[in-house]
Design a protein around this motif. Structure first.
Motif, PDB file in Angstrom:
ATOM      1  N   TRP A  47      45.221  47.387  42.321  1.00 43.91           N
ATOM      2  CA  TRP A  47      46.576  47.650  41.452  1.00 43.91           C
ATOM      3  C   TRP A  47      46.726  48.433  41.807  1.00 43.91           C
ATOM      4  O   TRP A  47      48.427  49.132  42.077  1.00 43.91           O
ATOM      5  N   PRO A  53      37.075  31.082  27.356  1.00 41.12           N
ATOM      6  CA  PRO A  53      38.549  31.919  28.477  1.00 41.12           C
ATOM      7  C   PRO A  53      39.194  31.498  29.501  1.00 41.12           C
ATOM      8  O   PRO A  53      39.812  31.419  29.957  1.00 41.12           O
ATOM      9  N   ILE A  63      38.423  38.261  29.503  1.00 40.53           N
ATOM     10  CA  ILE A  63      37.442  38.896  29.975  1.00 40.53           C
ATOM     11  C   ILE A  63      35.958  39.659  29.972  1.00 40.53           C
ATOM     12  O   ILE A  63      35.692  40.004  29.044  1.00 40.53           O
ATOM     13  N   ALA A  64      36.183  40.297  31.474  1.00 40.06           N
ATOM     14  CA  ALA A  64      36.043  41.315  31.054  1.00 40.06           C
ATOM     15  C   ALA A  64      36.115  42.746  30.585  1.00 40.06           C
ATOM     16  O   ALA A  64      34.738  43.117  29.607  1.00 40.06           O
ATOM     17  N   LEU A  65      37.195  42.630  30.194  1.00 39.19           N
ATOM     18  CA  LEU A  65      37.595  44.079  28.815  1.00 39.19           C
ATOM     19  C   LEU A  65      37.094  43.119  27.505  1.00 39.19           C
ATOM     20  O   LEU A  65      36.365  44.358  26.792  1.00 39.19           O
ATOM     21  N   LEU A 107      26.822  41.161  32.221  1.00 37.20           N
ATOM     22  CA  LEU A 107      28.146  42.582  33.008  1.00 37.20           C
ATOM     23  C   LEU A 107      28.180  42.919  33.828  1.00 37.20           C
ATOM     24  O   LEU A 107      29.710  43.619  34.076  1.00 37.20           O
ATOM     25  N   VAL A 122      34.040  41.655  27.115  1.00 40.11           N
ATOM     26  CA  VAL A 122      33.403  41.756  27.224  1.00 40.11           C
ATOM     27  C   VAL A 122      32.472  43.055  27.099  1.00 40.11           C
ATOM     28  O   VAL A 122      31.236  43.478  26.408  1.00 40.11           O
ATOM     29  N   ILE A 123      32.834  44.108  27.758  1.00 40.68           N
ATOM     30  CA  ILE A 123      32.908  45.085  27.922  1.00 40.68           C
ATOM     31  C   ILE A 123      32.839  46.182  26.845  1.00 40.68           C
ATOM     32  O   ILE A 123      31.806  47.015  26.099  1.00 40.68           O
ATOM     33  N   PHE A 131      32.018  30.355  27.759  1.00 37.95           N
ATOM     34  CA  PHE A 131      32.590  31.533  28.680  1.00 37.95           C
ATOM     35  C   PHE A 131      34.075  30.350  29.106  1.00 37.95           C
ATOM     36  O   PHE A 131      34.495  31.047  29.894  1.00 37.95           O
ATOM     37  N   PRO A 147      48.390  42.571  41.004  1.00 36.96           N
ATOM     38  CA  PRO A 147      46.654  42.360  41.369  1.00 36.96           C
ATOM     39  C   PRO A 147      46.459  40.533  42.460  1.00 36.96           C
ATOM     40  O   PRO A 147      47.694  40.392  42.775  1.00 36.96           O
ATOM     41  N   LEU A 195      47.977  46.471  28.833  1.00 37.72           N
ATOM     42  CA  LEU A 195      45.718  47.179  28.865  1.00 37.72           C
ATOM     43  C   LEU A 195      45.871  47.508  27.170  1.00 37.72           C
ATOM     44  O   LEU A 195      44.262  47.661  26.278  1.00 37.72           O
ATOM     45  N   LEU A 214      44.751  38.189  43.496  1.00 37.60           N
ATOM     46  CA  LEU A 214      44.326  37.453  42.575  1.00 37.60           C
ATOM     47  C   LEU A 214      42.984  36.801  43.628  1.00 37.60           C
ATOM     48  O   LEU A 214      41.885  37.117  43.120  1.00 37.60           O
ATOM     49  N   THR A 246      40.124  44.582  40.271  1.00 37.74           N
ATOM     50  CA  THR A 246      41.666  44.710  39.674  1.00 37.74           C
ATOM     51  C   THR A 246      42.177  45.920  39.567  1.00 37.74           C
ATOM     52  O   THR A 246      43.178  46.352  40.492  1.00 37.74           O
ATOM     53  N   VAL A 306      40.283  39.718  43.398  1.00 39.89           N
ATOM     54  CA  VAL A 306      40.194  40.256  42.114  1.00 39.89           C
ATOM     55  C   VAL A 306      38.450  39.411  42.227  1.00 39.89           C
ATOM     56  O   VAL A 306      37.345  39.041  41.769  1.00 39.89           O
ATOM     57  N   LEU A 336      41.437  37.466  33.879  1.00 42.69           N
ATOM     58  CA  LEU A 336      39.591  37.691  34.817  1.00 42.69           C
ATOM     59  C   LEU A 336      39.360  38.353  33.304  1.00 42.69           C
ATOM     60  O   LEU A 336      38.583  39.245  33.450  1.00 42.69           O
ATOM     61  N   VAL A 337      40.724  39.456  34.024  1.00 40.05           N
ATOM     62  CA  VAL A 337      40.499  40.839  32.930  1.00 40.05           C
ATOM     63  C   VAL A 337      40.473  40.795  31.754  1.00 40.05           C
ATOM     64  O   VAL A 337      39.496  41.348  30.987  1.00 40.05           O
ATOM     65  N   ILE A 383      35.192  42.487  38.000  1.00 42.55           N
ATOM     66  CA  ILE A 383      36.872  42.292  37.699  1.00 42.55           C
ATOM     67  C   ILE A 383      37.247  43.296  37.516  1.00 42.55           C
ATOM     68  O   ILE A 383      37.610  43.520  38.125  1.00 42.55           O
ATOM     69  N   LEU A 384      37.007  43.969  36.644  1.00 42.79           N
ATOM     70  CA  LEU A 384      37.278  45.752  36.561  1.00 42.79           C
ATOM     71  C   LEU A 384      37.767  46.156  37.733  1.00 42.79           C
ATOM     72  O   LEU A 384      39.173  46.568  37.523  1.00 42.79           O
ATOM     73  N   CYS A 397      31.806  41.172  34.803  1.00 47.82           N
ATOM     74  CA  CYS A 397      32.600  42.246  34.279  1.00 47.82           C
ATOM     75  C   CYS A 397      33.292  43.494  35.165  1.00 47.82           C
ATOM     76  O   CYS A 397      34.156  44.057  35.233  1.00 47.82           O
ATOM     77  N   ALA A 410      44.564  36.688  36.939  1.00 51.20           N
ATOM     78  CA  ALA A 410      44.473  38.136  36.904  1.00 51.20           C
ATOM     79  C   ALA A 410      44.006  38.658  35.856  1.00 51.20           C
ATOM     80  O   ALA A 410      42.704  39.097  34.813  1.00 51.20           O
ATOM     81  N   MET A 411      44.898  38.366  34.946  1.00 48.75           N
ATOM     82  CA  MET A 411      44.603  39.253  33.517  1.00 48.75           C
ATOM     83  C   MET A 411      43.638  38.063  32.524  1.00 48.75           C
ATOM     84  O   MET A 411      43.396  38.216  31.624  1.00 48.75           O
ATOM     85  N   ILE A 469      51.830  47.413  32.839  1.00 42.52           N
ATOM     86  CA  ILE A 469      50.288  46.908  33.226  1.00 42.52           C
ATOM     87  C   ILE A 469      49.182  47.520  32.093  1.00 42.52           C
ATOM     88  O   ILE A 469      48.707  47.366  31.113  1.00 42.52           O
ATOM     89  N   PHE A 470      49.472  48.748  31.947  1.00 44.15           N
ATOM     90  CA  PHE A 470      49.135  50.121  30.595  1.00 44.15           C
ATOM     91  C   PHE A 470      49.318  49.446  29.306  1.00 44.15           C
ATOM     92  O   PHE A 470      48.563  49.851  28.464  1.00 44.15           O
ATOM     93  N   PHE A 510      35.250  30.947  38.213  1.00 44.62           N
ATOM     94  CA  PHE A 510      34.176  30.618  36.531  1.00 44.62           C
ATOM     95  C   PHE A 510      33.645  29.490  36.912  1.00 44.62           C
ATOM     96  O   PHE A 510      32.388  29.460  35.911  1.00 44.62           O
ATOM     97  N   ALA A 547      29.866  45.393  24.119  1.00 42.82           N
ATOM     98  CA  ALA A 547      29.402  45.522  24.440  1.00 42.82           C
ATOM     99  C   ALA A 547      29.242  47.208  23.792  1.00 42.82           C
ATOM    100  O   ALA A 547      28.604  47.783  23.303  1.00 42.82           O
TER     101      ALA A 547
END
Lengths: 482, 482, 482
Positions: free
Chosen positions: B310, C53, C80-82, B296, C84-85, C50, B316, C177, B318, B306, B321, C77-78, B302-303, B299, C74-75, C173-174, B265, C88
């Motif tokens: 996974w 989060p 934040i990434a999810l 971006l 933002v993306i 930022f 995860p 998400l 950590l 991860t 990641v 970080l995920v 990270i995705l 991001c 890890a979640m 996880i799924f 962070f 967008a």
């Protein structure tokens, strides 16, 4: 199964409903939201200053034994809250009640009440305490004044945090909060008034011809030395009682030095905000130079304290290195706007060397129980920083500081705050500026160490009387709330 | 009891004294403190850049086994201090001694000494190293130059931290500091000169027609690849000796991955400052677009990391990641000013995938002992970022970069740095820009990997000779100071 | 020995080569790099957002039991990434597709597609969802729009993080998400459209005469209440299935509250950026006042929650204090631009008191399993903040908000958003503004709690059907991937 079908139908229905209307696109609505202006850089820098109490809390937490850590952490948060709120209610008024007399800051023109014990025929500038601008919360002050409050509130929060962190778990909660209130309401704002609010220390130059008066750019003395020595006063005043309970016979084991490392990083960022965000900064000092000096002092403190500890113990003592860094930052605060980069490096290095020596002296020789090293890290380092200004100020910056020599000083045009080792072309202001620093140190110590010690002894005596009276009537001692 | 009365009397007396004077309110004093101006946004952003070495330290600490953590932490602090101080003394001069030749930055006009091994009839721009602006500390440079120094000092601190963190506890303290000094004094400033100081890599476009020359906006190569491969050189050069002591037979257990999260962070915030605070930024790139691209890419990293981890391990990891995030930030640094947001996402995602694969390759296949993953995270990711610029730069930004095509480029007005996949309306610069990136990579690797390896082997040989000589005479080996 | 000599020779040769050329000093090269301009303060403040989060992740990690901590991290970080993306790709379009209808922000003039279920003869401003500006990534939008995206992307990341942190390790996880995607793609952007994108809630004033319409300056409702109640919907919808596995019979033990402390500090800094960095801020609110209100609310929350917990349990519960601070920040977000400082202090204090009571009610009375206290900290606090605006807004700021009364309001010149307790000289807007807040709360809850619950029940039902079908055919259940 039927419920599932029901749920599915509802979801589908909503989705269908959502996508069966008309897209409504028009250009007939009057635009009403316009791009903003108005966030100023100084306010954002002031926000960074709150990383200083945060960092100090992390360092204190990292240096605590495990059972004490969460209490210390909570006290850090409480210190910030208490500092800001008390400062908003009364502290700002005590400190800056006479701001309008020395500054043309927008909105300060109504703050012209400065109390002085001596008559004005002694000359202006013997002010002791401001008496206006209380309850800032209820007014509608100017943005510039609010910006000043935001920045100074962060400093007050820092000051209040230092003794709270040092004394957490050593005093009962109400004694602790009482001590913090005493400091936040009275001692800190008065010191602030003397140095930054137009009080007598800032006017030493005009009144007694001592250089530019007492100069403390970002609080080596006003914040750190005062807090450190107030902590010393509390340790001295309440110490005996603590010794009796035999809780403090051996120094606490360090719990988690890695948090102290983290605190140091936050602190460095906060110090950048502290040094560069001062809303009372004149046009005659340079923000970039200040930032650079802060950085170099921190680097000096890191290197010297690491090397010293490595030679002394054969390995790095992380806690000592982080404290050395803080000590360097404390020391450079007074002079960061007025010295050359090499001098900042030296000031920080000396502070990084002084720190382990002082800790050794205080803890091992004088057997002072100071788990957060507040006396060494804030008190002694702060004094060194104040003296260093009298030596290293190079004359190139701070023209017109404290009202001295806006055009020329010592017959040299554009000379600013000066010590012994001035830049070529300027005149040393030795030992006048050094004397001013010493007078300021004595003044602040009388308040922070002397008056506080008296007050704490008085409170302690009062408490004993009350407790004795209570004990005699109910035989019930109230439990330890810590 | 009598002492209590005494104390009480003194306190009361002081209070009475304080409130018996006259309030002194006047409007006759000339205001002397004026509101400040001058803190510029770029300096404040530069302060944020110091969060990058801080974050890297936290990640390295989090990835260390417990006994090693405090040493690693101290080395992070030492790296910052050493990097900044050495950079102030000599590094800045080596890097920007010829800045005045390529920039009209205020105050840079006196820095016009760039050493070149070839005669000028070969054309300008074969500079290797700057030879002016040393001892920045002793001059009185312009504010713009100090601002540049503050920003570049943070980059130097970052670069120095990377090998120090990787090699802490593996080399003896003096070997470690020697290695860091070698890097900070010589290798890093020379690389910086080649890329940002007007050296030969930046002039590849003018001299050899290779696109805009070697382009590395925020240090994918100049900071990260160089540091990563210098670390590799040190591991290769000193590795055998370490292997003999059998300290590194199994990988260290991770101590505290949550600190690595925190470091990430801090790092993200620091990278925002890094990307947007560059004082040499031309008017032709957009700060907001840069910030967005950095975000971006992070991001994407990270995705992808991860998801990969996974699928590969069922949960995860950590640490992986966080490292994937850093790798993405490293990779996008080179091109963040020149690519479209979707490309930044792709660059970050690929870096996030490359990282675990590279770590697997290096640690498991090549049995390289690299506890902080510096080679994979900084080295390989940096190279990918440099190459990605040659592919994804879209031509819309960076007009006139490295002096190429200030008005038009490839006969298209306002075209900037371009790779293969340019925006519609622009001309691909393929494969010229890609070749320039490859030449730059080769150049930097010769310095960072080749020269460093030679130097380290030489030092190691020298040390062996000395140690052998010493051992023969005194039979006393000096102890392990780490 | 011969190899050592070889190495030495090569090193020496290179050094000799390096120092035998000519220093090339010229002034004939055209300067091409000019000092930058263009980094704006709002973008830098958006970067700070930022930290929100990030801070929430640290608090959630600190409150987790040890085995769960790295997954939660890890979640974060995920999330934040999810966030933002997805924002967008589609979210920004849904939220601000009709921005051009209500704002004259540079570049927004092409975003004029707002879908409404009712015909325009009902009046303008019944918009439900924007339908333009998707795939922001592929366009070449204006800098102002990118700046808005950067800021709003941070808010979307915050919103997505909240349920992800709360539900990590409770859903596979799924499913997790999927839930996050559902929220990020649909629920959050629609709420954002209603409140900030010109949707029907923001037009309640123009259409139904309810004050200035629904007012939520920085997301008490739009971010926090919505996220909190979506989490509640998920807990209610999936709760039974989790209960069956008997994993959640007792509350998890707190792992590391000191990380929560740290998260609070980061959060405070982030909230400063959130409050002051809003690119849609009009000229009629003051950044400094906003910062001050945020600070005072946090202080109120700290003090009240500390005192309450101290009286209730006899000691500080660090986790509760940090959560009280967050609750206070959440509560003041809606009104920080429109209330007096004393009101901010009260709002924060009440939130700090509500929090432990709500947690007690939810966890002990209702036996809701909510390890991160998302429902209490974000949901209930957010609702309190929305209502508080209807009471405490003092009329002095926010003139022309949501298009109401740009010149005068309630026949009083320069009156802005007003509640019951207005500043002297202004007219209370009671109970119209309060009604608007209540309508807004109902609207947001229908989406966040009602629709989400339906969707989660539907998904759960679907999953059961599929799982039953799969199990019948293959008898193989897929393993727990968490």
């Amino acid at each position: 199964m039927r419920r599932r079908i029901l749920y599915g139908s509802i979801v589908m229905g909503i989705i269908v409903l959502l996508f069966c209307g008309d897209v409504w696109a028009s250009d007939a609505v009057v635009p009403t939201v316009t791009p903003r202006d108005g966030l100023d850089l100084s306010s954002l820098a002031a926000c960074l200053v709150f990383l200083i109490p945060a960092g100090l809390t992390m360092i204190a937490v990292g240096a605590s034994e495990e059972g004490r850590a969460t209490t210390v952490a909570a006290m850090g948060l409480v210190g910030i809250a208490l500092g800001v709120i008390v400062y908003a209610l009364v502290g700002f008024g005590f400190q800056f009640g006479g701001l309008g007399l020395i500054s043309n800051l927008q909105g300060a023109e109504e703050l012209v009440s400065e109390w002085s014990p001596v008559d004005r025929i002694w000359g202006p500038g013997w002010g002791i305490i401001g008496l206006d601008g209380f309850l800032l919360l209820s007014d509608a002050p100017s943005m510039e004044l609010l910006s000043l409050f935001l920045y100074q509130g962060a400093l007050a929060a820092t000051a209040v945090c230092i003794p709270l962190l040092a004394l957490a778990r050593r005093l009962k909660i109400f004694a602790l909060l009482g001590m913090a209130l005493f400091f936040a309401v009275l001692i800190y704002p008065i010191c602030g008034n003397w140095v930054w609010g137009g009080g007598w220390l800032s006017q030493l130059g005009a009144n007694l011809g001592l250089g530019h008066g007492f100069v403390d750019f970002a609080g080596s003395g006003t914040i750190h030395a005062v807090s450190g020595f107030l902590t010393l006063a509390a340790i001295l005043a309440f110490g005996a009682r603590l010794g009796r309970t035999e809780e403090v016979t051996k120094p606490p084991t360090v719990h988690f030095p890695l948090l102290a490392l983290l605190g140091t990083f936050l602190l460095l960022l906060g110090w950048f905000g502290l040094a560069a965000g001062n809303p009372l900064l004149t046009n005659n000092v340079s923000s970039v130079q200040i930032l650079l000096n802060v950085l170099l002092a921190a680097c000096g403190g890191i290197l010297v304290s690491t090397l010293y500890i490595w030679f002394a113990t054969g390995g790095p003592d992380l806690l000592m290195v982080t404290r050395g860094t803080v000590a360097a930052l404390v020391a450079v605060s007074a002079s960061c706007a007025f010295v050359a980069p090499w001098a900042a490096l030296v000031i920080g290095g000396v502070a990084g060397l002084l720190l382990p020596l002082t800790i050794y002296l205080l803890e091992v020789r004088l057997r002072l129980d100071d788990p957060t090293a507040a006396v060494a890290m804030h008190g002694i380092s702060g004094l060194w920083g104040l003296l260093a200004l009298g030596i290293f100020a190079d004359g190139g910056s701070g023209r017109g500081w404290n009202g001295m020599g806006a055009r020329e000083y010592l017959d040299i045009a554009r000379q600013g705050v000066s010590g012994l080792l001035v830049r070529s072309g300027f005149q040393p202001d030795w030992p006048q500026q050094f004397y001013a620093q010493i007078v300021g140190i004595v003044g602040l110590l009388i308040l922070a160490l002397g008056l506080s010690w008296l007050a704490f002894r008085g409170l302690d005596a009062l408490r004993s009387v009350v407790a004795g009276f209570k004990a005699a009537t109910t035989q019930v001692a109230d439990g330890d709330h810590s």
